[in-house]
Write a protein that holds these residues in place. Structure first.
Motif, PDB file in Angstrom:
ATOM      1  N   GLN A  54      56.824  68.103  55.161  1.00 39.77           N
ATOM      2  CA  GLN A  54      55.783  68.352  54.165  1.00 39.77           C
ATOM      3  C   GLN A  54      55.944  69.730  53.530  1.00 39.77           C
ATOM      4  O   GLN A  54      55.666  69.906  52.342  1.00 39.77           O
ATOM      5  N   GLN A  55      56.429  70.684  54.318  1.00 40.51           N
ATOM      6  CA  GLN A  55      56.697  72.005  53.742  1.00 40.51           C
ATOM      7  C   GLN A  55      57.855  71.925  52.747  1.00 40.51           C
ATOM      8  O   GLN A  55      57.813  72.523  51.678  1.00 40.51           O
ATOM      9  N   VAL A  56      58.882  71.139  53.117  1.00 32.82           N
ATOM     10  CA  VAL A  56      60.006  70.947  52.198  1.00 32.82           C
ATOM     11  C   VAL A  56      59.535  70.271  50.919  1.00 32.82           C
ATOM     12  O   VAL A  56      59.944  70.635  49.808  1.00 32.82           O
ATOM     13  N   GLU A  57      58.653  69.261  51.057  1.00 33.05           N
ATOM     14  CA  GLU A  57      58.132  68.562  49.887  1.00 33.05           C
ATOM     15  C   GLU A  57      57.347  69.510  48.987  1.00 33.05           C
ATOM     16  O   GLU A  57      57.468  69.477  47.755  1.00 33.05           O
ATOM     17  N   SER A  58      56.550  70.368  49.609  1.00 28.77           N
ATOM     18  CA  SER A  58      55.771  71.335  48.825  1.00 28.77           C
ATOM     19  C   SER A  58      56.686  72.321  48.116  1.00 28.77           C
ATOM     20  O   SER A  58      56.489  72.626  46.927  1.00 28.77           O
ATOM     21  N   ASP A  59      57.701  72.823  48.827  1.00 29.13           N
ATOM     22  CA  ASP A  59      58.642  73.756  48.203  1.00 29.13           C
ATOM     23  C   ASP A  59      59.402  73.091  47.060  1.00 29.13           C
ATOM     24  O   ASP A  59      59.661  73.709  46.015  1.00 29.13           O
ATOM     25  N   ARG A  60      59.750  71.822  47.233  1.00 33.27           N
ATOM     26  CA  ARG A  60      60.490  71.116  46.195  1.00 33.27           C
ATOM     27  C   ARG A  60      59.639  70.954  44.940  1.00 33.27           C
ATOM     28  O   ARG A  60      60.135  71.074  43.816  1.00 33.27           O
ATOM     29  N   ALA A  61      58.349  70.682  45.125  1.00 33.03           N
ATOM     30  CA  ALA A  61      57.467  70.542  43.967  1.00 33.03           C
ATOM     31  C   ALA A  61      57.407  71.836  43.174  1.00 33.03           C
ATOM     32  O   ALA A  61      57.425  71.836  41.934  1.00 33.03           O
ATOM     33  N   VAL A  62      57.342  72.981  43.903  1.00 34.77           N
ATOM     34  CA  VAL A  62      57.305  74.275  43.223  1.00 34.77           C
ATOM     35  C   VAL A  62      58.616  74.519  42.470  1.00 34.77           C
ATOM     36  O   VAL A  62      58.631  74.979  41.315  1.00 34.77           O
ATOM     37  N   ILE A  63      59.747  74.203  43.123  1.00 35.13           N
ATOM     38  CA  ILE A  63      61.057  74.406  42.490  1.00 35.13           C
ATOM     39  C   ILE A  63      61.204  73.534  41.252  1.00 35.13           C
ATOM     40  O   ILE A  63      61.677  73.982  40.194  1.00 35.13           O
ATOM     41  N   LEU A  64      60.766  72.261  41.353  1.00 29.00           N
ATOM     42  CA  LEU A  64      60.880  71.367  40.213  1.00 29.00           C
ATOM     43  C   LEU A  64      60.023  71.822  39.049  1.00 29.00           C
ATOM     44  O   LEU A  64      60.415  71.707  37.884  1.00 29.00           O
ATOM     45  N   ALA A  65      58.830  72.329  39.372  1.00 30.30           N
ATOM     46  CA  ALA A  65      57.980  72.845  38.294  1.00 30.30           C
ATOM     47  C   ALA A  65      58.663  74.019  37.592  1.00 30.30           C
ATOM     48  O   ALA A  65      58.619  74.143  36.360  1.00 30.30           O
TER      49      ALA A  65
END
Length: 451
Positions: free
Chosen positions: A230-241
């Motif tokens: 879930q931390q990876v998913e959250s970090d990925r969302a920030v990176i994609l944004a």
């Protein structure tokens, strides 16, 4: 009906609970069989000795009592034997209808021991003149008599009694096996349910970190994995944004510069097309990587959503939409993501499913119910009338960055259209099937649980 029964039977055989239960049940049955056999062998000799001694004692005492009693008192003695001891004495006649003794494993040894004490002429019977009992003959001088004992006095445990006790013990053992199997499989069942929930985009409750060391370590590792993913998913969302902002800002600036530059019409349109294609590719990457949160699911009117999407697609000049949509088809999901799925399917059909010999793409959109009310599902079908794809290459369509240009025509983009569809459909717990349509074209079917 048979196929459904076969599936249920296969699930029972493959389930760990049932495997454990059947193994414990088989072990209990074998143990019970061995125990009954051992008891039968061990008890055989003592039981033969006990019954033989009882028969010999009764016959000897009756013989002595009748021999030494006064003739006028023998009738009273016989009445006393019947009333107090359940022993009857009858004269043995030549025309008596005699049936053989009981056929069991004990009788041959009993006959051997009794004859050794009472004489080789001793006879045995299970019924004399229609009267059942345990009959033994003896002689007083030259007269022969029948002595009848009640069967209950010399009967051990019968086969039915053994079967009854074995059945009781087996039932108790099977109940214990079911309880033990349930305890063994409870942690695995919790882990399976948590894994299924996590795969569907929901955050499962932390598994209890207690019990045997192996289970405790597995649950602790799973809990840590959920937190880390879930931390990876959250970090990925920030990176994609950030990627979306950093890439689309220069694209917008390039678009503005193209508009202001002194270029020919063909050059300007070509550069604008390239910039638009780059923006579409970025959008595809973002859609593919974007997570679908199960917590955002609500009841959606799929009928209205499909009608709206089809109406919007009809505005395209090279598309002809034919709809057959059942009303009041509701399912749990994210309306935005599901609409994106339908749009992707329509766009995929528009680009690669043109009817041969025509510049117009005919697209059929259907929605119907399937199954009983309790297990009713919604079937959504989007199909074109193009050339389709070779059957052996259908699975390749769902893989990211895959385009079957030779079968579906030249394509623009990153090849993520159907991969995005499959990813979103899996998050919704639905099923996706892709196959060639009868008569030509590609048919894509989505099956969702109705609410």
């Amino acid at each position: 009906m048979m196929s459904r029964f076969s599936l249920r039977l296969a699930s029972l055989k493959s389930g760990l609970f049932w495997r454990t239960f059947f193994l414990l049940g088989a072990l209990t049955t074998l143990s019970m069989t061995a125990w009954v056999g051992m008891i039968s062998v061990v008890q055989h000799e003592p039981q033969v000795q006990q019954i033989s001694s009882q028969v010999i004692s009764v016959v000897t005492i009756t013989h002595a009592a009748l021999t030494h009693s006064a003739p006028e008192l023998r009738r009273e003695l016989l009445f006393d034997l019947v009333a107090n001891e359940g022993i009857r004495v009858f004269a043995l006649e030549d025309d008596d209808k005699v049936e053989p003794p009981p056929a069991n494993a004990l009788m041959p040894d009993i006959e051997k021991l009794v004859r050794a004490k009472l004489g080789p002429d001793t006879r045995f019977s299970s019924k004399v003149n229609g009267t059942p009992g345990f009959w033994v003959s003896f002689k007083i001088d030259d007269d022969a008599y029948w002595l009848m004992l009640e069967r209950e006095r010399i009967r051990g445990l019968t086969g039915i009694q053994w079967l009854g006790w074995a059945s009781v013990v087996s039932v108790v053992s099977l109940i214990g096996a079911a309880f033990i199997s349930s305890l063994i499989n409870l942690p695995l069942r919790r882990l399976t349910q948590a894994t299924r929930a996590f795969a569907q985009g929901r955050r499962p409750a932390p598994l209890p970190e207690k019990g045997p060391a192996e289970i405790m370590e597995a649950n602790r590792s799973f809990n840590q994995m959920v937190v880390q993913l879930q931390q990876v998913e959250s970090d990925r969302a920030v990176i994609l944004a950030g990627i979306s902002h950093d890439l689309r800002t220069p694209l917008a600036r390039m678009q503005l510069e193209v508009e202001m530059a002194d270029l020919s019409k063909e050059a300007r349109e070509g550069m604008q097309s390239d910039i638009g294609q780059m923006d579409d590719i970025i959008g595809q990457f973002l859609d593919y990587a974007k997570p679908t949160e199960a917590s955002s699911f609500t009841s959606i009117d799929l009928s209205a959503l499909l009608e709206e999407t089809a109406h919007e697609a009809e505005r395209l000049p090279d598309v002809r939409i034919c709809t057959e949509i059942t009303a009041d088809a509701h399912a749990m999901g994210n309306a935005t993501d599901l609409k994106r799925v339908i749009n992707n399917l329509i766009e995929n059909a528009r680009r690669y499913g043109k009817t041969p010999g025509s510049d117009v793409t005919e697209i059929d959109i259907r929605c119907s119910f399937k199954g009983s009310h309790a297990a009713r599902r919604i079937l959504i079908e989007v199909q074109d009338h193009g050339t389709g794809v070779p059957d052996e290459q259908i699975e390749q369509l769902l893989k990211p960055f895959t385009r079957l240009d030779t079968a579906r025509g030249q394509a623009n983009g990153a090849g993520l259209g159907l991969a995005i569809v499959e990813r979103v459909i899996q998050r919704h717990g639905a099923e996706l099937q892709v196959r060639n349509r009868e008569g030509g074209g590609l048919q894509i079917q989505i099956s969702m649980k109705a609410v």
